[in-house]
Design a protein around this motif. Structure first.
Motif, PDB file in Angstrom:
ATOM      1  N   LEU A  65      66.163   0.929 -40.324  1.00 16.42           N
ATOM      2  CA  LEU A  65      65.595   1.506 -41.662  1.00 16.42           C
ATOM      3  C   LEU A  65      65.557   3.012 -41.633  1.00 16.42           C
ATOM      4  CD1 LEU A  65      63.076  -1.090 -42.477  1.00 16.42           C
ATOM      5  CD2 LEU A  65      64.958  -0.785 -43.816  1.00 16.42           C
ATOM      6  N   ASP A  66      65.741   3.704 -42.829  1.00 20.88           N
ATOM      7  CA  ASP A  66      65.588   5.105 -42.869  1.00 20.88           C
ATOM      8  C   ASP A  66      64.078   5.389 -43.628  1.00 20.88           C
ATOM      9  OD1 ASP A  66      68.203   5.987 -42.271  1.00 20.88           O
ATOM     10  OD2 ASP A  66      68.747   4.952 -44.171  1.00 20.88           O
ATOM     11  N   ALA A  67      63.443   4.508 -44.427  1.00 21.48           N
ATOM     12  CA  ALA A  67      62.240   4.524 -45.107  1.00 21.48           C
ATOM     13  C   ALA A  67      61.620   3.429 -45.352  1.00 21.48           C
ATOM     14  CB  ALA A  67      62.479   5.438 -46.493  1.00 21.48           C
ATOM     15  N   VAL A  68      60.344   3.629 -45.489  1.00 20.49           N
ATOM     16  CA  VAL A  68      59.595   2.402 -45.990  1.00 20.49           C
ATOM     17  C   VAL A  68      58.710   2.724 -47.186  1.00 20.49           C
ATOM     18  CG1 VAL A  68      57.855   0.740 -45.329  1.00 20.49           C
ATOM     19  CG2 VAL A  68      59.321   1.430 -43.608  1.00 20.49           C
ATOM     20  N   VAL A  69      58.568   1.647 -48.293  1.00 22.35           N
ATOM     21  CA  VAL A  69      57.890   1.761 -49.406  1.00 22.35           C
ATOM     22  C   VAL A  69      56.728   0.651 -49.119  1.00 22.35           C
ATOM     23  CG1 VAL A  69      57.760   1.643 -51.704  1.00 22.35           C
ATOM     24  CG2 VAL A  69      59.513   2.992 -50.890  1.00 22.35           C
ATOM     25  N   HIS A  70      55.540   0.993 -48.928  1.00 20.64           N
ATOM     26  CA  HIS A  70      54.655  -0.068 -49.026  1.00 20.64           C
ATOM     27  C   HIS A  70      53.646  -0.320 -50.093  1.00 20.64           C
ATOM     28  CE1 HIS A  70      51.440  -2.555 -47.078  1.00 20.64           C
ATOM     29  NE2 HIS A  70      50.634  -1.769 -46.818  1.00 20.64           N
ATOM     30  N   ILE A 105      60.963   5.296 -37.868  1.00 20.33           N
ATOM     31  CA  ILE A 105      60.984   5.626 -39.476  1.00 20.33           C
ATOM     32  C   ILE A 105      60.177   6.884 -39.587  1.00 20.33           C
ATOM     33  CG2 ILE A 105      60.885   4.563 -41.770  1.00 20.33           C
ATOM     34  CD1 ILE A 105      61.131   2.100 -40.145  1.00 20.33           C
ATOM     35  N   ARG A 106      60.628   7.889 -40.302  1.00 22.16           N
ATOM     36  CA  ARG A 106      59.665   8.955 -40.341  1.00 22.16           C
ATOM     37  C   ARG A 106      59.388   9.224 -42.121  1.00 22.16           C
ATOM     38  NH1 ARG A 106      58.640   7.719 -36.513  1.00 22.16           N
ATOM     39  NH2 ARG A 106      58.587   8.578 -34.320  1.00 22.16           N
ATOM     40  N   ARG A 107      59.917   8.412 -42.894  1.00 19.58           N
ATOM     41  CA  ARG A 107      59.655   8.727 -44.212  1.00 19.58           C
ATOM     42  C   ARG A 107      59.126   7.486 -45.043  1.00 19.58           C
ATOM     43  NH1 ARG A 107      63.785  11.871 -47.860  1.00 19.58           N
ATOM     44  NH2 ARG A 107      64.387  12.342 -45.886  1.00 19.58           N
ATOM     45  N   ILE A 108      57.897   7.569 -45.492  1.00 19.31           N
ATOM     46  CA  ILE A 108      57.190   6.700 -45.733  1.00 19.31           C
ATOM     47  C   ILE A 108      56.354   6.823 -47.175  1.00 19.31           C
ATOM     48  CG2 ILE A 108      55.027   5.021 -45.253  1.00 19.31           C
ATOM     49  CD1 ILE A 108      55.666   5.307 -42.276  1.00 19.31           C
ATOM     50  N   VAL A 109      56.481   5.854 -48.160  1.00 20.72           N
ATOM     51  CA  VAL A 109      55.568   6.073 -49.372  1.00 20.72           C
ATOM     52  C   VAL A 109      54.555   4.815 -49.603  1.00 20.72           C
ATOM     53  CG1 VAL A 109      55.616   6.110 -51.908  1.00 20.72           C
ATOM     54  CG2 VAL A 109      57.333   7.380 -50.469  1.00 20.72           C
ATOM     55  N   SER A 163      56.414  12.017 -42.632  1.00 21.04           N
ATOM     56  CA  SER A 163      55.887  12.276 -44.042  1.00 21.04           C
ATOM     57  C   SER A 163      55.544  10.835 -44.650  1.00 21.04           C
ATOM     58  CB  SER A 163      57.125  12.640 -44.968  1.00 21.04           C
ATOM     59  OG  SER A 163      57.045  12.661 -46.334  1.00 21.04           O
ATOM     60  N   ILE A 164      54.234  11.115 -44.869  1.00 19.67           N
ATOM     61  CA  ILE A 164      53.574   9.825 -45.583  1.00 19.67           C
ATOM     62  C   ILE A 164      52.960  10.318 -47.182  1.00 19.67           C
ATOM     63  CG2 ILE A 164      51.831   8.025 -45.738  1.00 19.67           C
ATOM     64  CD1 ILE A 164      51.804   8.025 -42.796  1.00 19.67           C
ATOM     65  N   SER A 165      53.498   9.932 -48.245  1.00 17.86           N
ATOM     66  CA  SER A 165      53.038  10.115 -49.318  1.00 17.86           C
ATOM     67  C   SER A 165      52.341   9.044 -50.124  1.00 17.86           C
ATOM     68  CB  SER A 165      54.424  10.430 -50.369  1.00 17.86           C
ATOM     69  OG  SER A 165      55.021  11.472 -50.119  1.00 17.86           O
ATOM     70  N   SER A 166      51.016   9.186 -50.545  1.00 16.67           N
ATOM     71  CA  SER A 166      50.365   8.161 -50.678  1.00 16.67           C
ATOM     72  C   SER A 166      50.004   8.394 -52.403  1.00 16.67           C
ATOM     73  CB  SER A 166      48.803   8.119 -50.318  1.00 16.67           C
ATOM     74  OG  SER A 166      47.982   7.048 -50.400  1.00 16.67           O
ATOM     75  N   LEU A 167      50.533   7.335 -53.310  1.00 18.24           N
ATOM     76  CA  LEU A 167      50.556   7.365 -54.725  1.00 18.24           C
ATOM     77  C   LEU A 167      49.278   6.647 -55.105  1.00 18.24           C
ATOM     78  CD1 LEU A 167      54.428   6.897 -55.422  1.00 18.24           C
ATOM     79  CD2 LEU A 167      53.118   8.992 -54.798  1.00 18.24           C
TER      80      LEU A 167
END
Length: 286
Positions: A65-70, A105-109, A163-167
Motif C-alpha cells: 500500500l501507498d497510504a492508509v485511511v483509518h 507506509i508513510r501517508r496516513i489519514v 505524514s499523519i493527518s487527523s480530521l
C-alpha cells in the motif's frame, strides 16, 4: 495510489471508497463486515497480526500500500460499555498506524472527531467559531480521540518522512438523511454539535485532499459544512446558548461555529453539499 480504507463499510467509509476510486486510486476496504469482492477484505483490526499482515499484502487483493485511511471505530458511546469503547478504539488505532509504519507506509489519514473539542459543550468554549487549538474530552469515545491525536504527534517523530493527518469530523450526514433537518427551526437543534454537520461526500473529499496534500509531520483539521445545520442565524444561536463568549467579527449569517479555515487554507477544502439544498430535494421526493 494503492490505499487501504479501514471502516470501509461505514457511512463515511463507503463515501470515501467511492471518492478515492473516482479519482483513479486502487482502494482496499478493511472492515469486520462488508460485501465480499476484489475491493474488500475482512480484517479484525483489534488483532495486530491480522492488521500488519493486511498492510503488507493480501493475496488477490493487493501487494502493498501507498497510504492508509483509518476510519474504523466504535462510533459513539453507548453501543458497548464505556471502557470497552475506549479500549477497542485505542487498540485498533494503534494497531492500524503502527502496522502501517512497520509496512513502510508513510501517508496516513485518520478520523478524529468534534468530541475531541469539548462535545457536548456544557462548558462554553473560549471563543467562537471553535478551532483546532481547543482539545477537551468529556466521554470515553472522546478520550480515545484525544489520546490518539497525542499518539500520532509522537509517532511522526519516529519516522521523519511520516505524514499523519487527523480530521476532526463533526456529525456525518448521508445524502438520504436530510429529512432529519425538519427540526432545523428549533434553536436547540444540534446544539451539542455547535449546530454543525458535514455531508458524507464532503467528508470523503476532505480525506482525498488530506492524502493529496500530505507533508511530513502531524496535523489536525476540522471538517464540517460551511454553514450550520440550523435555520436560526448563527449570531442568534451563539447569543442564546453561549452568552458572553466572544464571536468572531464578520461571521456570516449562517456560518459554521466549527471553523474550517485551516482545512480551506491548507487543503483547499470547500464543502459542496449543504443541508438547505439536500433538505429541499428530500421534501420534493417526499
Amino acid at each position: 495510489m494503492r490505499i487501504a480504507v479501514t471502516g470501509s463499510s461505514g457511512k463515511l467509509g463507503r463515501a470515501t471508497v467511492d471518492r478515492l476510486r473516482s479519482e483513479g486510486h486502487e482502494v482496499a476496504g478493511f472492515d469486520l463486515t462488508g460485501t465480499a469482492g476484489v475491493g474488500f477484505t475482512r480484517v479484525d483490526l483489534a488483532d495486530y497480526g491480522q492488521t500488519l499482515d493486511s498492510m503488507i499484502g493480501v493475496t488477490a487483493r493487493h501487494e502493498g500500500l501507498d497510504a492508509v485511511v483509518h476510519l474504523a471505530a466504535i462510533p459513539v458511546n453507548g453501543l458497548v460499555p464505556d471502557a470497552a469503547t475506549f479500549q477497542n478504539n485505542m487498540t485498533v488505532s494503534f494497531n492500524v498506524v503502527h502496522a502501517a509504519m512497520r509496512a513502510g507506509i508513510r501517508r496516513i489519514v485518520t478520523a478524529s472527531s468534534i468530541t475531541a473539542m469539548g462535545f457536548p459543550f456544557d462548558e462554553p468554549p473560549a471563543a467562537l467559531p471553535i478551532d483546532e487549538s481547543t482539545t477537551a474530552a468529556n466521554n470515553t469515545y472522546a478520550l480515545a480521540k484525544v489520546a490518539e491525536e497525542a499518539m500520532w504527534a509522537q509517532l511522526v517523530r519516529w519516522e521523519p518522512e511520516m505524514s499523519i493527518s487527523s480530521l476532526r469530523f463533526t456529525n456525518v450526514v448521508a445524502p438520504d438523511e436530510y429529512g432529519t433537518f425538519v427540526n432545523a427551526s428549533d434553536p436547540a437543534y444540534r446544539r451539542d454539535l455547535l449546530f454543525s454537520y458535514v455531508d458524507s461526500r464532503d467528508g470523503a473529499a476532505a480525506v482525498a485532499l488530506a492524502l493529496a496534500h500530505a507533508t511530513p509531520g502531524f496535523e489536525i483539521y476540522d471538517v464540517a459544512a460551511s454553514d450550520t445545520g440550523s435555520a436560526v442565524p448563527t449570531a442568534e444561536l451563539a447569543a442564546l446558548h453561549f452568552p458572553g463568549v466572544p464571536l468572531r467579527p464578520g461571521l456570516g449569517e449562517f456560518e459554521t461555529l466549527m471553523s474550517i479555515d485551516k482545512a480551506r487554507a491548507r487543503l483547499g477544502f470547500e464543502p459542496e453539499h449543504l443541508w438547505r439544498d439536500g433538505y429541499a430535494a428530500h421534501q420534493l421526493r417526499a
